[in-house]
Design a protein around this motif. Structure first.
Motif, short mmCIF file in Angstrom:
data_model
loop_
_atom_site.label_atom_id
_atom_site.label_comp_id
_atom_site.label_asym_id
_atom_site.label_seq_id
_atom_site.Cartn_x
_atom_site.Cartn_y
_atom_site.Cartn_z
N TYR A 156 0.73 -1.02 -0.13
CA TYR A 156 0.06 0.08 -0.32
C TYR A 156 0.61 1.14 0.28
CZ TYR A 156 -4.18 2.84 1.29
OH TYR A 156 -5.22 3.96 1.33
N LEU A 160 1.53 4.13 -3.05
CA LEU A 160 0.59 5.64 -2.81
C LEU A 160 2.47 6.24 -2.61
CD1 LEU A 160 -1.42 6.28 0.29
CD2 LEU A 160 -2.18 5.93 -1.50
N TRP A 166 -3.75 8.89 -5.61
CA TRP A 166 -4.02 8.15 -5.30
C TRP A 166 -4.59 8.27 -3.55
CZ3 TRP A 166 -6.64 3.88 -7.59
CH2 TRP A 166 -6.95 3.30 -8.92
N GLY A 167 -3.74 8.59 -3.18
CA GLY A 167 -4.05 9.18 -1.69
C GLY A 167 -4.90 10.23 -1.21
N SER A 168 -4.90 10.87 -2.45
CA SER A 168 -6.15 11.80 -2.75
C SER A 168 -7.31 11.72 -1.50
CB SER A 168 -6.17 13.22 -2.90
OG SER A 168 -7.04 12.03 -4.55
N ASP A 169 -8.39 12.59 -1.27
CA ASP A 169 -9.68 12.17 -0.69
C ASP A 169 -10.05 12.03 -1.97
OD1 ASP A 169 -8.69 13.06 1.70
OD2 ASP A 169 -9.58 15.13 1.24
N ARG A 172 -8.62 8.19 -2.97
CA ARG A 172 -8.61 6.97 -1.97
C ARG A 172 -9.50 6.40 -1.93
NH1 ARG A 172 -6.00 7.10 3.27
NH2 ARG A 172 -4.49 8.44 2.05
N MET A 175 -8.43 4.17 -4.95
CA MET A 175 -7.75 2.91 -4.10
C MET A 175 -7.95 0.97 -3.36
SD MET A 175 -3.62 2.34 -3.51
CE MET A 175 -2.50 1.74 -3.05
N ASN A 176 -8.99 1.24 -1.80
CA ASN A 176 -9.47 1.13 -1.17
C ASN A 176 -9.83 0.08 -2.15
OD1 ASN A 176 -8.34 2.58 0.91
ND2 ASN A 176 -10.15 3.55 1.17
N ALA A 294 -5.50 1.12 5.21
CA ALA A 294 -6.39 2.32 4.65
C ALA A 294 -6.01 3.67 5.24
CB ALA A 294 -7.11 1.77 4.15
N ASP A 295 -5.62 3.57 6.21
CA ASP A 295 -6.02 5.48 7.33
C ASP A 295 -4.49 5.27 7.71
OD1 ASP A 295 -6.42 6.60 9.59
OD2 ASP A 295 -8.26 5.77 9.79
N ASP A 296 -4.78 6.68 7.02
CA ASP A 296 -2.97 7.13 7.50
C ASP A 296 -3.30 7.58 8.97
OD1 ASP A 296 -2.76 7.92 5.07
OD2 ASP A 296 -3.46 9.45 4.63
#
Length: 924
Positions: A156, A160, A166-169, A172, A175-176, A294-296
């Motif tokens: 993951y 990124l 793909w890490g943007s809101d 995301r 990506m998930n 998947a949660d920063d």
């Protein structure tokens, strides 16, 4: 020993196993993988702390390990086992390896381990006690899930890095979706759902270039294939090399099938993940761990998200599973009774309105399938298809990825149960294509109408979000027929204390509780779920529910705010688990102290109270989780009984200027000409408990002008003035005009005081309490009873008071947070005779004298559970004996009996107080 979690340890062991075996370095690399620091390893290398007598490495209280000559591992292990040093140095494990095979033994249990060297990562859980991790058995049972989580996280992060957008809101969710599709593919290729083992991983490996330039295109093609019926594939341009992939449907691979670009590193991680044996996946555990991937915010705690099955069953068993098992036992082999039970089970709905990645739903599903299978076995139908629809397991989850994983976990659980109870052939035959129904709603549970998601009749789900499984928001009525079935609500809502809620969460609680009380701001976040549950139960007859909640909702000032709102819905507590730790995988992690609370309509269920492994049937369970009383204790400004009034100590609000160390105070007097009359000893909680007083400037208004002539005092006072002026609190700014003194002064102190710290450890057998003859300033971290007879101290120092305060006052985790208005003034004390007071005074004196014998030992020293001096313990025992005989003529048998008596007395005393107050008003 360093603090490492299980995922970090698995990663370190995997790296160790992949390197060429280095016999000299192996023992130290192995110990480093379990958190030993370099300084510890250096001492072992130098021989300073290495106690081995067989040429290996022996770490005291830990492990004795050695490298064996090729082929002689068993002999070396025997040598380690028989080594006198192994016994003398209290080693917990022995380990021998030659770099080809490895053997080890847990010396406490005698459990052996033997594996090939390259299989060591699969067995890392065996050695986790070396890292101080206590949930070892559960972790070892789920070692695969930890390995998979670790590898997926690497993938993951690498993706990124290669695809930052793909890490943007906005991206995301894509990506998930991609990660969920990968997980399904890995599971399917290892369980026979795909035609060939490792079909997905091998196809990606074979068809994508080593430089990873087309990896995303290959995976995208496979995803398209799995979303295209075989008859349509030629027209859709699906190449022949993707033809053997099945049509999955169910919306899993529909919608966008674009795939992030891969670096060489990301491609390598993907193939590593695919090389794992995904048959071992535990969907009930795996989901709760990978949601951190998947949660920063949560990735830093990767691998710590672990909810043990025994803890989940503390909710589900008393809620409804125990009843189903009891009915199964009663049915015996009666075919008709068994059939009726099977029909009942097929109509039960389980609803988790804070479902996360679905672990409660998955466990409920698996347990119900086990009961159904036993019914079928007794009826001579062992391979019969299940009648339990996964759509009866519904959830709400705020985070999109977790909601997607929840449904995927249920899909995997259904397949695993079919494979277990019906055989792999039938399981595979009926698994694909997936259906498109969705039963996990992505949304805010405190803002949604639970009846719209889990309605009374179960015939319609009105609200469903657009998600991975491509369920449109306006999806028309899905036939989730459940007429006449039972609904059980369960889960583990978010832990957010009253002061830790963000603005959105405060708004959520205002929406739920605001119309009913103005005090919703003081509630923990989980209270919103309790109130919604009470509403649902009152609206849907026969429903029951249970949540894991922070124990603070059953303590202190929250009780009179939350529980009247629950009770007004005609709902009561029908079972509860007393406080226990809901821990996770982190090494040395204390976890969260929680309770389990089960609610049902009044009078519909028998009442059960659980503590550890014991269960007690009771007449009622109150909001403090005390048996046989539902009374709510309310703070009062004056004591109910004969005890004297207790005051909060003086509050400085000085920015750390008026209060100082004793050394700083001596310096002011000796070197700066400060009059010693302006300096007094100062005691807060820490100072009382650890016997380390500080000092403070104590200047009353009448001497302020004289004191301020001293330059050192003037400088300190000016700093206080600036601090108060800059405060955000108006109440603090108001005292900037009197910076020479504390902002709040306690009651005028006399010649003596009984002191009770506000916060103290729950690990002491008695509350800390001290007695000062004269002089010190008591800070606001303490309460004080001034000029009171010493028998008041006997009350505070009793087990009875310890139990009362621990129940009705707030706890910080499990620590005591004392309150004069809630803990002392409400403490039920019977009328005392002169002789009673004299006896209790003598008991308090004996406690003080017993402490004095051990001077300069502090309260912290003296009240350690393990090392409390015998004479002090005996003094407290005598105090308890005298006091408890005043209450009931004998010692109480246990704390439960103490609480029942205290609550009964409180009920009677408050009723008498109310009658007296009414009489006074009438006379007036």
């Amino acid at each position: 020993m360093g603090s490492m979690n299980a995922v970090e340890i698995e990663e370190a062991i995997s790296v160790l196993a992949e390197r060429p075996f280095d016999p000299t370095e192996f023992p130290y690399a192995f110990l480093q993988a379990f958190g030993n620091k370099e300084t510890t390893l250096s001492r072992l290398r130098a021989g300073n702390t290495n106690k081995s007598d067989v040429g290996g490495v022996l770490q005291r209280n830990n492990i004795h390990l050695a490298v064996a000559p090729p082929g002689e591992v068993s002999a070396k292990l025997s040598q380690l086992r028989e080594s006198p040093a192994t016994t003398k140095q209290k080693a917990k494990f022995i380990l021998a390896t030659d770099g080809e095979t490895l053997e080890a033994e847990d010396l406490a249990s005698g459990e052996p381990l033997a594996c090939a060297w390259d299989e060591l990562p699969d067995h890392f859980g065996f050695f986790l006690p070396l890292a101080g991790i206590t949930t070892v058995r559960q972790i070892r049972e789920n070692a695969f899930d930890i390995r998979a989580t670790s590898k997926l996280n690497k993938l993951y992060v690498a993706l990124l890095k290669e695809n930052p957008a793909w890490g943007s809101d906005e991206r995301r969710p894509d990506m998930n979706h991609f990660m969920a599709r990968l997980i399904f593919s890995f599971f399917a290729e290892d369980t026979g759902i795909f035609a060939e083992s490792r079909l997905f991983t091998d196809t990606v490996s074979r068809m994508s270039a080593a430089d990873s330039s087309n990896t995303h295109e290959v995976i995208g093609t496979l995803f398209r294939a799995m979303n295209t019926k075989h008859a349509d594939r030629e027209n859709a341009g699906i190449p022949r090399w993707a033809a053997s992939f099945p049509y999955v449907n169910g919306g899993l691979f529909s919608d966008k099938v674009d795939v992030p670009r891969f670096s060489r590193t990301a491609r390598s991680y993907l193939l590593q993940v695919g090389s794992l044996d995904w048959k071992q996946i535990n969907p009930d555990i795996f989901g709760s761990m990978i949601q951190a991937v998947a949660d920063d915010e949560e990735r830093g705690a990767l691998g710590m998200h672990y909810t043990s099955v025994p803890n989940i069953l503390k909710v589900l068993n008393p809620l409804f599973l125990d009843d189903l098992r009891a009915k199964l036992e009663e049915a015996g082999d009666n075919s008709r009774t068994l059939l009726n039970l099977r029909k009942r089970i097929a109509r039960i709905r389980v609803f988790d309105p804070a479902c996360g990645s679905g672990n409660f739903l998955v466990i409920a599903y698996k347990e119900m399938r086990a009961i159904e299978h036993e019914i079928n076995r007794r009826r001579g139908q062992p391979g019969r298809p299940s009648e339990i629809p996964p759509t009866n397991f519904r959830g709400i989850e705020l985070r999109g990825f977790a909601a997607e994983i929840a449904r995927l976990a249920l899909i995997i659980a259904e397949f695993q149960c079919d494979e277990l109870y019906r055989g792999q052939k039938d399981a595979i035959q009926e698994f694909l294509p997936l259906d498109a129904e969705n039963w996990i709603t992505c949304g805010n549970a405190l803002r949604l109408d639970w009846l719209a998601i889990c309605p009374r009749t179960g015939t319609e789900v009105k609200l469903l979000g657009d998600d991975l499984f491509n369920t449109p928001l306006d999806q028309p009525e899905i036939d989730f027929e459940n007429a006449g079935g039972e609904t059980y609500i369960c889960g583990n809502p978010p832990y957010k204390g009253r002061n830790k809620k963000d603005s959105t969460q405060k708004g959520d609680l205002a929406a739920v509780a605001g119309p009913r009380t103005s005090k919703h701001r003081t509630m923990d976040y989980v209270a919103g779920w309790l109130l919604k549950l009470a509403d649902y139960i009152s609206a849907v007859p026969g429903t029951a529910g249970a949540f894991v909640a922070t124990n603070s909702v059953c303590q202190g000032e929250q009780v009179p705010v939350i529980w009247p709102l629950v009770y007004e819905r005609g709902v009561e507590i029908f079972f509860a688990h007393l406080s226990f730790t809901w821990s996770n995988l982190a090494s040395h992690n204390a976890g969260v102290t929680v309770v389990v609370i089960g609610l049902a309509a009044n009078g519909t269920r028998s009442k059960c109270l659980y503590s550890g492994t014991s269960m007690r049937l009771v007449a009622s369970i109150g909001p403090y989780l005390v048996p046989n009383t539902t009374v709510i204790v309310k703070a009062t400004t004056t004591p109910l009984g004969p005890q004297k009034k207790m005051y909060l100590g003086s509050m400085a609000k000085d920015g750390g200027n008026l209060v100082m160390s004793l050394k700083a105070a001596r310096d002011l007097v000796q070197n700066h000409g400060v009059n010693s009359a302006f300096v007094r000893q100062f005691f807060g909680s820490e100072e009382v408990i650890y016997g380390k007083p500080r000092a403070c400037l104590w200047i009353d208004d009448s001497h302020a002008d004289s004191a301020l002539k001293n330059a050192a005092i003037a400088e300190i006072v000016e700093r206080v003035r600036r601090f108060r002026r800059q405060s955000d609190a108006p109440s603090t700014r108001a005292f900037a005009s009197t910076p020479h003194r504390f902002v709040q002064l306690s009651a005028a102190s006399g010649t003596r005081a009984i002191i009770v710290p506000r916060v103290s450890s729950e690990n002491r057998p008695y509350l800390p309490v001290s007695y000062f003859a004269a002089g010190p300033v008591i800070g606001d971290k303490c309460y004080a009873i001034y000029d009171a007879p010493l028998w008041n101290m006997a009350l505070v120092a009793s087990r009875l008071h310890w139990v009362w305060v621990g129940t009705v006052c707030v706890r910080l985790e499990m620590r005591f947070s004392y309150s004069n208005t809630l803990g002392w003034n409400t403490f039920p004390v019977p009328a005392l005779t002169d002789q009673n007071m004299a006896d209790l005074t003598r008991c308090a004196e004996d406690i003080l004298l017993a402490r004095e014998v051990h001077y300069p030992a502090t309260i912290a020293d003296l009240y350690d559970l393990e090392t409390m001096p015998d004479n002090l313990r005996e003094a407290h025992e005598r105090n308890d004996e005298v006091l408890e005989r005043i209450y009931i003529g004998r010692r109480f048998r246990n704390d439960t009996e103490r609480l029942e008596r205290l609550f009964a007395m409180y009920t009677q005393m408050t009723a008498n107080e109310k009658r007296s107050s009414t009489a006074r008003r009438m006379r007036g």
